[in-house]
Design a protein around this motif. Structure first.
Motif, PDB file in Angstrom:
ATOM      1  N   PRO A   1      38.388  -6.676  19.110  1.00  0.00           N
ATOM      2  CA  PRO A   1      39.565  -7.540  19.298  1.00  0.00           C
ATOM      3  C   PRO A   1      39.837  -7.842  20.761  1.00  0.00           C
ATOM      4  O   PRO A   1      39.359  -7.161  21.665  1.00  0.00           O
ATOM      5  CB  PRO A   1      40.697  -6.705  18.689  1.00  0.00           C
ATOM      6  CG  PRO A   1      40.235  -5.289  18.813  1.00  0.00           C
ATOM      7  CD  PRO A   1      38.757  -5.339  18.624  1.00  0.00           C
ATOM      8  N   ARG A   2      40.639  -8.869  20.973  1.00  0.00           N
ATOM      9  CA  ARG A   2      41.092  -9.261  22.306  1.00  0.00           C
ATOM     10  C   ARG A   2      41.897  -8.121  22.924  1.00  0.00           C
ATOM     11  O   ARG A   2      42.523  -7.341  22.218  1.00  0.00           O
ATOM     12  CB  ARG A   2      41.943 -10.528  22.189  1.00  0.00           C
ATOM     13  CG  ARG A   2      42.443 -11.123  23.507  1.00  0.00           C
ATOM     14  CD  ARG A   2      43.295 -12.346  23.207  1.00  0.00           C
ATOM     15  NE  ARG A   2      43.930 -12.892  24.402  1.00  0.00           N
ATOM     16  CZ  ARG A   2      43.413 -13.825  25.164  1.00  0.00           C
ATOM     17  NH1 ARG A   2      42.238 -14.349  24.824  1.00  0.00           N
ATOM     18  NH2 ARG A   2      44.055 -14.277  26.229  1.00  0.00           N
ATOM     19  N   LEU A   3      41.881  -8.032  24.249  1.00  0.00           N
ATOM     20  CA  LEU A   3      42.632  -6.993  24.946  1.00  0.00           C
ATOM     21  C   LEU A   3      44.102  -7.032  24.551  1.00  0.00           C
ATOM     22  O   LEU A   3      44.735  -8.088  24.565  1.00  0.00           O
ATOM     23  CB  LEU A   3      42.500  -7.194  26.460  1.00  0.00           C
ATOM     24  CG  LEU A   3      43.208  -6.171  27.345  1.00  0.00           C
ATOM     25  CD1 LEU A   3      42.555  -4.797  27.212  1.00  0.00           C
ATOM     26  CD2 LEU A   3      43.199  -6.631  28.803  1.00  0.00           C
ATOM     27  N   MET A   4      44.642  -5.868  24.185  1.00  0.00           N
ATOM     28  CA  MET A   4      46.038  -5.788  23.767  1.00  0.00           C
ATOM     29  C   MET A   4      46.970  -6.208  24.905  1.00  0.00           C
ATOM     30  O   MET A   4      46.695  -5.942  26.082  1.00  0.00           O
ATOM     31  CB  MET A   4      46.364  -4.360  23.322  1.00  0.00           C
ATOM     32  CG  MET A   4      45.582  -3.904  22.100  1.00  0.00           C
ATOM     33  SD  MET A   4      45.893  -2.159  21.674  1.00  0.00           S
ATOM     34  CE  MET A   4      47.623  -2.248  21.196  1.00  0.00           C
TER      35      MET A   4
ATOM     36  N   PRO B   1      25.050  -5.470  35.940  1.00  0.00           N
ATOM     37  CA  PRO B   1      26.136  -5.130  36.866  1.00  0.00           C
ATOM     38  C   PRO B   1      27.450  -5.784  36.451  1.00  0.00           C
ATOM     39  O   PRO B   1      27.487  -6.946  36.028  1.00  0.00           O
ATOM     40  CB  PRO B   1      25.635  -5.677  38.205  1.00  0.00           C
ATOM     41  CG  PRO B   1      24.151  -5.686  38.074  1.00  0.00           C
ATOM     42  CD  PRO B   1      23.880  -6.034  36.637  1.00  0.00           C
ATOM     43  N   GLN B   2      28.534  -5.029  36.586  1.00  0.00           N
ATOM     44  CA  GLN B   2      29.856  -5.498  36.173  1.00  0.00           C
ATOM     45  C   GLN B   2      30.925  -4.613  36.788  1.00  0.00           C
ATOM     46  O   GLN B   2      30.626  -3.657  37.503  1.00  0.00           O
ATOM     47  CB  GLN B   2      29.961  -5.493  34.646  1.00  0.00           C
ATOM     48  CG  GLN B   2      29.706  -4.132  34.005  1.00  0.00           C
ATOM     49  CD  GLN B   2      29.561  -4.238  32.499  1.00  0.00           C
ATOM     50  OE1 GLN B   2      30.547  -4.300  31.773  1.00  0.00           O
ATOM     51  NE2 GLN B   2      28.304  -4.282  32.031  1.00  0.00           N
ATOM     52  N   GLU B   3      32.180  -4.944  36.516  1.00  0.00           N
ATOM     53  CA  GLU B   3      33.300  -4.128  36.958  1.00  0.00           C
ATOM     54  C   GLU B   3      33.096  -2.684  36.509  1.00  0.00           C
ATOM     55  O   GLU B   3      32.742  -2.405  35.371  1.00  0.00           O
ATOM     56  CB  GLU B   3      34.612  -4.680  36.402  1.00  0.00           C
ATOM     57  CG  GLU B   3      35.803  -3.745  36.438  1.00  0.00           C
ATOM     58  CD  GLU B   3      36.139  -3.268  37.837  1.00  0.00           C
ATOM     59  OE1 GLU B   3      36.567  -2.120  37.959  1.00  0.00           O
ATOM     60  OE2 GLU B   3      35.971  -4.037  38.805  1.00  0.00           O
ATOM     61  N   HIS B   4      33.373  -1.754  37.433  1.00  0.00           N
ATOM     62  CA  HIS B   4      33.183  -0.337  37.114  1.00  0.00           C
ATOM     63  C   HIS B   4      33.886   0.519  38.165  1.00  0.00           C
ATOM     64  O   HIS B   4      34.269   0.030  39.237  1.00  0.00           O
ATOM     65  CB  HIS B   4      31.689   0.021  37.116  1.00  0.00           C
ATOM     66  CG  HIS B   4      31.085  -0.028  38.481  1.00  0.00           C
ATOM     67  ND1 HIS B   4      30.547  -1.198  39.002  1.00  0.00           N
ATOM     68  CD2 HIS B   4      30.959   0.907  39.466  1.00  0.00           C
ATOM     69  CE1 HIS B   4      30.120  -0.965  40.221  1.00  0.00           C
ATOM     70  NE2 HIS B   4      30.360   0.303  40.539  1.00  0.00           N
ATOM     71  N   GLY B   5      34.040   1.788  37.856  1.00  0.00           N
ATOM     72  CA  GLY B   5      34.400   2.782  38.855  1.00  0.00           C
ATOM     73  C   GLY B   5      35.841   2.822  39.307  1.00  0.00           C
ATOM     74  O   GLY B   5      36.170   3.548  40.246  1.00  0.00           O
ATOM     75  N   SER B   6      36.745   2.061  38.683  1.00  0.00           N
ATOM     76  CA  SER B   6      38.141   2.113  39.093  1.00  0.00           C
ATOM     77  C   SER B   6      38.737   3.473  38.749  1.00  0.00           C
ATOM     78  O   SER B   6      38.268   4.178  37.844  1.00  0.00           O
ATOM     79  CB  SER B   6      38.930   1.002  38.398  1.00  0.00           C
ATOM     80  OG  SER B   6      40.275   0.987  38.842  1.00  0.00           O
TER      81      SER B   6
ATOM     82  N   SER C   1      43.908  -5.118  34.933  1.00  0.00           N
ATOM     83  CA  SER C   1      43.962  -5.289  33.482  1.00  0.00           C
ATOM     84  C   SER C   1      42.929  -4.385  32.811  1.00  0.00           C
ATOM     85  O   SER C   1      41.887  -4.064  33.390  1.00  0.00           O
ATOM     86  CB  SER C   1      43.705  -6.750  33.098  1.00  0.00           C
ATOM     87  OG  SER C   1      44.818  -7.554  33.385  1.00  0.00           O
ATOM     88  N   GLY C   2      43.215  -3.977  31.587  1.00  0.00           N
ATOM     89  CA  GLY C   2      42.298  -3.118  30.867  1.00  0.00           C
ATOM     90  C   GLY C   2      40.968  -3.802  30.595  1.00  0.00           C
ATOM     91  O   GLY C   2      40.840  -5.029  30.701  1.00  0.00           O
ATOM     92  N   VAL C   3      39.979  -2.995  30.243  1.00  0.00           N
ATOM     93  CA  VAL C   3      38.647  -3.544  29.985  1.00  0.00           C
ATOM     94  C   VAL C   3      38.423  -3.854  28.514  1.00  0.00           C
ATOM     95  O   VAL C   3      37.512  -4.600  28.161  1.00  0.00           O
ATOM     96  CB  VAL C   3      37.549  -2.601  30.509  1.00  0.00           C
ATOM     97  CG1 VAL C   3      37.564  -2.589  32.026  1.00  0.00           C
ATOM     98  CG2 VAL C   3      37.713  -1.188  29.979  1.00  0.00           C
ATOM     99  N   GLY C   4      39.210  -3.259  27.626  1.00  0.00           N
ATOM    100  CA  GLY C   4      39.210  -3.666  26.228  1.00  0.00           C
ATOM    101  C   GLY C   4      37.899  -3.483  25.487  1.00  0.00           C
ATOM    102  O   GLY C   4      37.052  -2.667  25.850  1.00  0.00           O
TER     103      GLY C   4
ATOM    104  N   PRO D   1      33.084  -9.724  36.155  1.00  0.00           N
ATOM    105  CA  PRO D   1      33.376  -9.647  34.717  1.00  0.00           C
ATOM    106  C   PRO D   1      32.599  -8.540  34.014  1.00  0.00           C
ATOM    107  O   PRO D   1      31.394  -8.383  34.207  1.00  0.00           O
ATOM    108  CB  PRO D   1      32.962 -11.028  34.204  1.00  0.00           C
ATOM    109  CG  PRO D   1      33.076 -11.922  35.401  1.00  0.00           C
ATOM    110  CD  PRO D   1      32.672 -11.076  36.563  1.00  0.00           C
ATOM    111  N   ALA D   2      33.329  -7.751  33.231  1.00  0.00           N
ATOM    112  CA  ALA D   2      32.707  -6.736  32.392  1.00  0.00           C
ATOM    113  C   ALA D   2      32.172  -7.401  31.118  1.00  0.00           C
ATOM    114  O   ALA D   2      32.542  -8.534  30.788  1.00  0.00           O
ATOM    115  CB  ALA D   2      33.720  -5.647  32.039  1.00  0.00           C
ATOM    116  N   ASP D   3      31.328  -6.681  30.413  1.00  0.00           N
ATOM    117  CA  ASP D   3      30.780  -7.222  29.171  1.00  0.00           C
ATOM    118  C   ASP D   3      31.904  -7.585  28.203  1.00  0.00           C
ATOM    119  O   ASP D   3      31.828  -8.587  27.498  1.00  0.00           O
ATOM    120  CB  ASP D   3      29.823  -6.202  28.543  1.00  0.00           C
ATOM    121  CG  ASP D   3      28.972  -6.835  27.440  1.00  0.00           C
ATOM    122  OD1 ASP D   3      28.449  -7.946  27.663  1.00  0.00           O
ATOM    123  OD2 ASP D   3      28.843  -6.223  26.368  1.00  0.00           O
ATOM    124  N   ASN D   4      32.971  -6.783  28.210  1.00  0.00           N
ATOM    125  CA  ASN D   4      34.101  -7.058  27.319  1.00  0.00           C
ATOM    126  C   ASN D   4      34.955  -8.229  27.785  1.00  0.00           C
ATOM    127  O   ASN D   4      35.875  -8.640  27.078  1.00  0.00           O
ATOM    128  CB  ASN D   4      34.971  -5.807  27.171  1.00  0.00           C
ATOM    129  CG  ASN D   4      34.299  -4.735  26.336  1.00  0.00           C
ATOM    130  OD1 ASN D   4      33.442  -5.029  25.509  1.00  0.00           O
ATOM    131  ND2 ASN D   4      34.675  -3.484  26.559  1.00  0.00           N
TER     132      ASN D   4
END
Length: 352
Positions: A330-333, A243-248, A321-324, A109-112
């Motif tokens: 706001p919530r991810l579109m 640490p979180q999702e990164h680098g895609s 899915s986007g990281v937003g 999970p990313a911070d967002n």
């Protein structure tokens, strides 16, 4: 092949803070693209009849209740009938996996993701597993097919995805996978969907055709441009304090993971319409190459606690899915959410 026009905006004169010649920004225009494959068709038409008649020996197939072993002239594949994927891939006498190949819907999970992650965990996405209902293997001229009817689910929770999966092993060891999946729309949108491979850790360099040279996502790529890029796997790590999702890397047409001593692994979508001029080169995908697994990233609270694994980690995604901006925005579109009901994903793995 595709043709792009890159326009760079360069500072003409010195300013108090920025030197002349500094690139201030860029635009990229897609002029045209051709789905790859026409050249291969043309070359095939020029092959002599003697070469056409030359055939490899048919593979040997050994099957029991839990595994299928397919052994060809230069490869041995071990398929797990319980997981619907391969435990071992050996091509040219080189083992290409340190751990079994997996279907993958989770990300660190990313911070967002701090809000949506509670819904994801409630749906069991972080502990999902596969269940195979039917498996059939058939040998056809030049290829071996393994067909599975299966599902991705979490214990005591309804199915997340129902899938029909066809693995095709070509006579040279190339592996195609065709996934037709139906997502359970009563559950939240997915973090990602794709495959996760664990090559030996000496697969430490990557070349890709996609959006780079920085990390890029479906909703985070304005600083990236489409092109061919090369990097060390270790350098694709983005050093977030937590640490979180990164680098895609988004919108990729190919990626090659290179070993210093054991060859390489190339991922591409199989050709779709050879030679047709289009505005996009067929199906693209996202990928992430890392020294760290998503489990390692999500269980460590600080970057200095991270420990590299015993293998490389390559995620090949139909979509991420986007990281937003939902940590404070706001919530991810919806247009950036992986929420389509039907998913069709075709990918090719070539080993050299």
């Amino acid at each position: 092949d595709s043709w792009h026009l890159n326009l760079y905006y360069v500072l003409k004169e010195d300013t108090p803070l920025v030197k002349a010649g500094t690139i201030l920004g860029f635009d990229q225009l897609l002029l045209a693209a051709t789905v790859s494959g026409q050249e291969a068709v043309t070359e095939k038409s020029n092959v002599s009849s003697e070469d056409d008649q030359r055939k490899s020996n048919p593979p040997e197939i050994l099957e029991n209740q839990t595994t299928i072993v397919i052994a060809g002239d230069n490869y041995t594949y071990t398929f797990n009938k319980l997981t619907g994927a391969f435990d071992r891939i050996v091509v040219n006498q080189i083992s290409r996996l340190e751990k079994p190949l997996e279907f993958n819907i989770w990300r660190a999970p990313a911070d967002n993701d701090r809000n949506i992650v509670h819904e994801w965990k409630k749906a069991g996405y972080d502990r999902a597993m596969t269940r195979v209902y039917e498996t059939a293997v058939t040998a056809e001229p030049g290829e071996t097919l393994i067909r599975c009817r299966m599902a991705i689910h979490a214990i005591q929770i309804q199915h997340i995805l129902d899938m029909d999966v066809t693995w095709t092993i070509l006579e040279n060891g190339t592996l195609d996978v065709n996934i037709a999946a139906v997502r359970n729309t009563q559950l939240p949108f997915l973090p990602r969907f794709g495959l996760r491979l664990f090559p030996p850790k000496d697969y430490d360099r990557v070349t890709y055709l996609g959006y780079g040279p920085y990390e890029s996502y479906i909703d985070k790529r304005q600083a990236s441009r489409f092109g061919k890029f090369t990097a060390n796997v270790a350098d694709m790590y983005v050093d977030y304090i937590k640490p979180q999702e990164h680098g895609s890397r988004f919108g990729c047409e190919s990626v090659t993971l290179i070993s210093r001593i054991q060859g390489q692994l190339t991922v591409t979508p199989p050709s779709q319409i050879p030679g047709q001029l289009t505005t996009a080169s067929g199906q693209t995908f996202s990928f992430n190459a890392s020294c760290y697994s998503q489990e390692e990233l999500q269980t460590k609270g600080h970057n200095f606690e991270l420990e590299k694994g015993d293998c490389a980690v390559l995620c090949v995604d139909y979509k991420m899915s986007g990281v937003g901006s939902n940590s404070c925005g706001p919530r991810l579109m919806e247009k950036y959410q992986l929420k389509e009901q039907e998913i069709n994903f075709r990918i090719r793995l070539e080993f050299q």
